[in-house]
Each structure stands twice: as C-alpha cells, then as structure tokens.
Design a protein around this motif. Structure first.
Motif, short mmCIF file in Angstrom:
data_model
loop_
_atom_site.label_atom_id
_atom_site.label_comp_id
_atom_site.label_asym_id
_atom_site.label_seq_id
_atom_site.Cartn_x
_atom_site.Cartn_y
_atom_site.Cartn_z
N CYS A 50 29.86 36.04 8.92
CA CYS A 50 28.99 35.41 9.92
C CYS A 50 29.73 35.21 11.24
CB CYS A 50 28.46 34.08 9.41
SG CYS A 50 27.22 34.22 8.11
N LEU A 51 30.98 34.81 11.17
CA LEU A 51 31.77 34.65 12.40
C LEU A 51 31.92 35.97 13.14
CD1 LEU A 51 34.69 32.27 11.34
CD2 LEU A 51 32.72 31.70 12.76
N ILE A 52 32.26 37.01 12.41
CA ILE A 52 32.46 38.33 13.04
C ILE A 52 31.15 38.84 13.65
CG2 ILE A 52 32.98 40.77 12.60
CD1 ILE A 52 35.04 39.78 10.51
N MET A 53 30.05 38.63 12.94
CA MET A 53 28.77 39.16 13.40
C MET A 53 28.07 38.25 14.41
SD MET A 53 28.58 42.06 11.99
CE MET A 53 26.88 42.56 12.16
N GLY A 54 28.63 37.07 14.67
CA GLY A 54 28.01 36.15 15.62
C GLY A 54 26.79 35.45 15.07
N ILE A 69 43.83 24.16 10.67
CA ILE A 69 43.75 25.39 9.88
C ILE A 69 42.50 26.17 10.25
CG2 ILE A 69 43.48 26.30 7.53
CD1 ILE A 69 45.21 23.88 6.63
N LEU A 70 41.40 25.47 10.35
CA LEU A 70 40.15 26.11 10.72
C LEU A 70 40.22 26.66 12.16
CD1 LEU A 70 37.44 26.73 9.44
CD2 LEU A 70 36.59 24.57 10.34
N THR A 71 40.87 25.93 13.04
CA THR A 71 41.03 26.39 14.43
C THR A 71 41.85 27.68 14.48
OG1 THR A 71 40.91 24.12 15.23
CG2 THR A 71 41.90 25.73 16.71
N VAL A 72 42.94 27.72 13.73
CA VAL A 72 43.79 28.92 13.68
C VAL A 72 43.00 30.10 13.10
CG1 VAL A 72 45.84 29.96 12.64
CG2 VAL A 72 45.96 27.66 13.61
N TYR A 73 42.28 29.84 12.04
CA TYR A 73 41.47 30.90 11.42
C TYR A 73 40.43 31.43 12.39
CZ TYR A 73 38.33 33.30 8.26
OH TYR A 73 37.54 34.26 7.67
N ASN A 74 39.70 30.53 13.02
CA ASN A 74 38.68 30.94 13.99
C ASN A 74 39.28 31.72 15.15
OD1 ASN A 74 36.53 29.90 12.53
ND2 ASN A 74 36.65 27.91 13.50
N ARG A 75 40.49 31.33 15.57
CA ARG A 75 41.17 32.06 16.64
C ARG A 75 41.50 33.49 16.20
NH1 ARG A 75 45.31 28.51 18.47
NH2 ARG A 75 46.47 29.13 16.65
N LEU A 93 29.76 46.12 8.59
CA LEU A 93 29.19 44.88 8.07
C LEU A 93 27.66 44.89 8.18
CD1 LEU A 93 31.71 42.24 9.45
CD2 LEU A 93 31.29 42.77 7.04
N SER A 94 27.16 45.36 9.29
CA SER A 94 25.72 45.41 9.51
C SER A 94 25.04 46.37 8.54
CB SER A 94 25.44 45.81 10.95
OG SER A 94 24.07 45.86 11.19
N ALA A 95 25.64 47.52 8.32
CA ALA A 95 25.05 48.53 7.45
C ALA A 95 24.92 48.06 6.01
CB ALA A 95 25.87 49.82 7.51
N TYR A 96 25.82 47.18 5.58
CA TYR A 96 25.82 46.74 4.18
C TYR A 96 25.61 45.24 4.04
CZ TYR A 96 26.96 51.48 3.32
OH TYR A 96 26.88 52.85 3.28
N LYS A 97 24.95 44.66 5.03
CA LYS A 97 24.67 43.23 5.02
C LYS A 97 23.83 42.82 3.80
CE LYS A 97 22.72 39.60 7.87
NZ LYS A 97 22.22 39.25 9.17
N GLN A 98 22.94 43.71 3.34
CA GLN A 98 22.04 43.39 2.24
C GLN A 98 22.78 43.13 0.93
OE1 GLN A 98 22.39 46.46 3.47
NE2 GLN A 98 22.59 47.85 1.75
N ILE A 99 23.99 43.67 0.76
CA ILE A 99 24.74 43.40 -0.48
C ILE A 99 25.59 42.14 -0.36
CG2 ILE A 99 24.77 45.82 -1.19
CD1 ILE A 99 27.77 45.87 -0.43
#
Length: 122
Positions: A50-54, A69-75, A93-99
């Motif tokens: 979800c982060l990558i896809m916005g 930790i969450l800040t570093v991960y999000n960065r 990711l978009s092509a296989y979102k359904q799985i």
C-alpha cells in the motif's frame, strides 16, 4: 480483507517475477531489499504494498513501540518510490494486486505457488 488466488494465478505471477528479475535485475534487487526489511521488522507485506502504490495503508499500519522504526521504514520505502525505475515495481504490484501483496512477496522470497493457493486474510 480476504485475498484468494488460484494455482494458475500464482504460476502466472511466478513467471512474471522471473521475467522481471531477468529483465530488470537492479529494480528486482531494490524491491527484494524492501521485502526483506519488511519481513525482518515483522511488518505486513500488505502495508508495504500500500505504501509503494500510494494506497491507504492505515488498516495495515504496524503497532510499534518506537515510532522511529516506522519513520526509518517509511523513509526507505519512500526512497524506493522516488526512484524513477520504481514504475516497473509498481506495474508488477498492480498486475498481481488481486492475489495480494503478501502472496506476491512470498513468491519473491521463494515460496512455492502450491503452498499459497486459496484464501488469505490480511
């Protein structure tokens, strides 16, 4: 949220991953690093996707004791997203979102498609 996948869908995703790895090895390694980081931190792959896809990731946001930790991960995920080559990762990711992003990541980590068949609750 429930994601369900057939064996054929998983085989198709596995083939797409192999093609992606062969044609875009640098992007594949970048994506693989983020997947490994997500796994090491025991975060949900759906959150990462979800982060990558916005997309809205609030439902999958991990509960952490230290927000740093969450800040570093999000960065780190933000660095991946900012890379112009990330469009190829987003396309996969978009092509296989359904799985589900989780099953796609498990395939990249080497799980066999047969072990991922069926519904998954995320």
């Amino acid at each position: 949220m429930i994601f369900t996948s057939s064996y054929q869908e998983l085989i198709d995703a596995k083939r797409a991953i192999a093609a992606f790895k062969a044609t875009k090895p640098e992007e594949y390694r970048q994506f693989q690093r983020i997947i490994h980081l997500t796994r090491q931190l025991q975060f949900n792959f759906q959150y990462m996707g979800c982060l990558i896809m916005g997309e809205d990731s609030s439902k999958y946001r991990p509960q952490v004791n230290d927000d740093y930790i969450l800040t570093v991960y999000n960065r780190e995920v933000g660095k991946l997203k900012a890379d112009p080559k990330a469009k190829d990762i987003k396309a996969l990711l978009s092509a296989y979102k359904q799985i589900g992003y989780g099953k796609l990541c498990e395939l990249i980590l080497g799980k066999k498609p047969i072990s991922l068949v069926g519904p998954a609750v995320v």
